[in-house]
Design an enzyme around this catalytic site. Structure first.
Site, PDB file in Angstrom:
ATOM      1  N   VAL A  82     -11.527   2.065   5.369  1.00 53.37           N
ATOM      2  CA  VAL A  82     -11.897   0.688   5.709  1.00 53.37           C
ATOM      3  C   VAL A  82     -12.656   0.076   4.530  1.00 53.37           C
ATOM      4  O   VAL A  82     -13.680   0.620   4.084  1.00 53.37           O
ATOM      5  CB  VAL A  82     -12.779   0.659   6.976  1.00 53.37           C
ATOM      6  CG1 VAL A  82     -13.226  -0.769   7.273  1.00 53.37           C
ATOM      7  CG2 VAL A  82     -12.020   1.247   8.162  1.00 53.37           C
ATOM      8  N   LYS A  83     -12.125  -1.043   4.053  1.00 52.65           N
ATOM      9  CA  LYS A  83     -12.776  -1.709   2.922  1.00 52.65           C
ATOM     10  C   LYS A  83     -13.656  -2.836   3.460  1.00 52.65           C
ATOM     11  O   LYS A  83     -13.189  -3.673   4.246  1.00 52.65           O
ATOM     12  CB  LYS A  83     -11.681  -2.313   2.051  1.00 52.65           C
ATOM     13  CG  LYS A  83     -11.862  -2.128   0.574  1.00 52.65           C
ATOM     14  CD  LYS A  83     -10.618  -2.707  -0.093  1.00 52.65           C
ATOM     15  CE  LYS A  83     -10.698  -2.615  -1.572  1.00 52.65           C
ATOM     16  NZ  LYS A  83      -9.600  -3.364  -2.194  1.00 52.65           N
ATOM     17  N   VAL A  84     -14.911  -2.843   3.028  1.00 49.30           N
ATOM     18  CA  VAL A  84     -15.817  -3.922   3.447  1.00 49.30           C
ATOM     19  C   VAL A  84     -16.422  -4.548   2.188  1.00 49.30           C
ATOM     20  O   VAL A  84     -16.617  -3.865   1.189  1.00 49.30           O
ATOM     21  CB  VAL A  84     -16.955  -3.408   4.376  1.00 49.30           C
ATOM     22  CG1 VAL A  84     -16.402  -2.822   5.668  1.00 49.30           C
ATOM     23  CG2 VAL A  84     -17.848  -2.399   3.674  1.00 49.30           C
TER      24      VAL A  84
END
Ligand code: E4P
Length: 217
Positions: A82-84
Site C-alpha cells: 500500500v502506497k501512502v
C-alpha cells in the site's frame, strides 16, 4: 540492489519480467489511469506476473480514507504494497497499516527528515523522488546518500526505494550509494542494456565467424 519497474502497463511488465531481472513493480494513480480496464484487476494480474512487491497507491487524503483504501488494496493479492503519501495522515496511516502487518511504501519523499518519519512509522519502503528533485535544481542523489546514512546509523529496516529515476546514471548511483531498490520506467530499464561497443563487438564476432566458415566451405 533490487530493480523495480515503474509502470501500470501489463504488456511492458510481461516483456521485462521475461528478462529475469525484475524484482517488483511500482505504480501511482497517474500511471494506472493510463491503463484500460479495472485497476484492481490490473494490479492482480501484475502480482501474478511479477511475484514480488507491487505498490498500489491510495487516493484518499484523510486518515480514515487511507485506511479504508489501504485495506482494499492489500486484499487484492499478498504481494500488494500500500502506497501512502508523505503527509501527516499518510504517516499516521503507515503506522496503523504497518502495525497490522500490511506492507507500506511511503511515497513523495523529498527530504531526509521525511524519510526518517516514514522509517519511524514502520514503512517497509520509502520512495525518495530523485528525478523530480533534479528537475528543480536540487541533487536527488545527495538525498539518497543522506537517507542511506541515517538508516544505517539506526539500522532501520525500511528499504530505500529510489524513485523517479530518469536515466541509467540514477540507477548506477543508487547502487553505489547502497540503496535497496531503484524503480525505473520501462525505457530506462531498456537503456541499462545498451552500449554501442556491445553491438559493434557482437557484429564483428559474427562477421569473423561467418568469414572463417565461408573459407572452409
Ligand atoms: C514512484 O513510485 C513513482 O511512481 C515514480 O517513480 C514517479 O516518477 P516520475 O517523477 O518520473 O513521475
Amino acid at each position: 540492489m533490487k530493480l523495480f519497474v515503474d509502470t501500470g502497463s501489463i504488456k511492458d511488465i510481461e516483456t521485462i519480467a521475461q528478462l529475469g531481472i525484475l524484482d517488483g513493480v511500482t505504480t501511482n494513480p497517474s500511471l494506472l489511469a493510463k491503463e484500460p480496464g479495472d485497476y484492481r484487476d490490473n494490479l492482480r494480474k501484475i502480482c501474478g506476473i511479477v511475484k514480488g512487491p507491487v505498490s498500489g497507491e491510495v487516493t484518499a487524503t484523510d486518515f480514515a480514507g487511507m485506511l479504508r483504501e489501504g485495506h482494499d488494496i492489500a486484499s487484492i493479492d499478498p504481494y500488494m504494497v500500500v502506497k501512502v503519501p508523505l503527509t501527516r495522515d499518510g504517516i499516521r496511516a503507515c503506522k496503523a497499516l504497518s502495525g497490522e502487518g500490511i506492507k507500506v511504501n511511503v511515497t513523495l519523499c523529498f527530504t531526509a527528515a521525511q524519510a526518517l518519519l516514514a522509517a519511524k512509522a514502520g514503512a517497509m519502503f520509502v520512495s525518495p523522488f530523485v528525478g523530480r528533485l533534479d528537475d528543480v535544481a536540487t541533487n536527488g542523489m545527495e538525498l539518497i546518500r543522506e537517507i542511506v546514512d541515517i538508516f544505517d546509523n539506526y539500522e532501520f529496516p525500511t528499504e530505500v526505494l529510489v524513485a523517479s529515476c530518469r536515466h541509467p546514471i540514477h540507477v548506477v548511483e543508487a547502487a553505489r550509494l547502497g540503496a535497496d531498490i531503484a524503480t525505473c520506467p520501462p525505457k530506462v530499464i531498456d537503456q541499462l542494456f545498451n552500449h554501442p561497443l556491445t553491438n559493434i563487438g557482437l557484429e564483428n564476432f559474427l562477421k569473423d565467424w561467418e568469414k572463417a566458415h565461408a573459407v572452409k566451405a
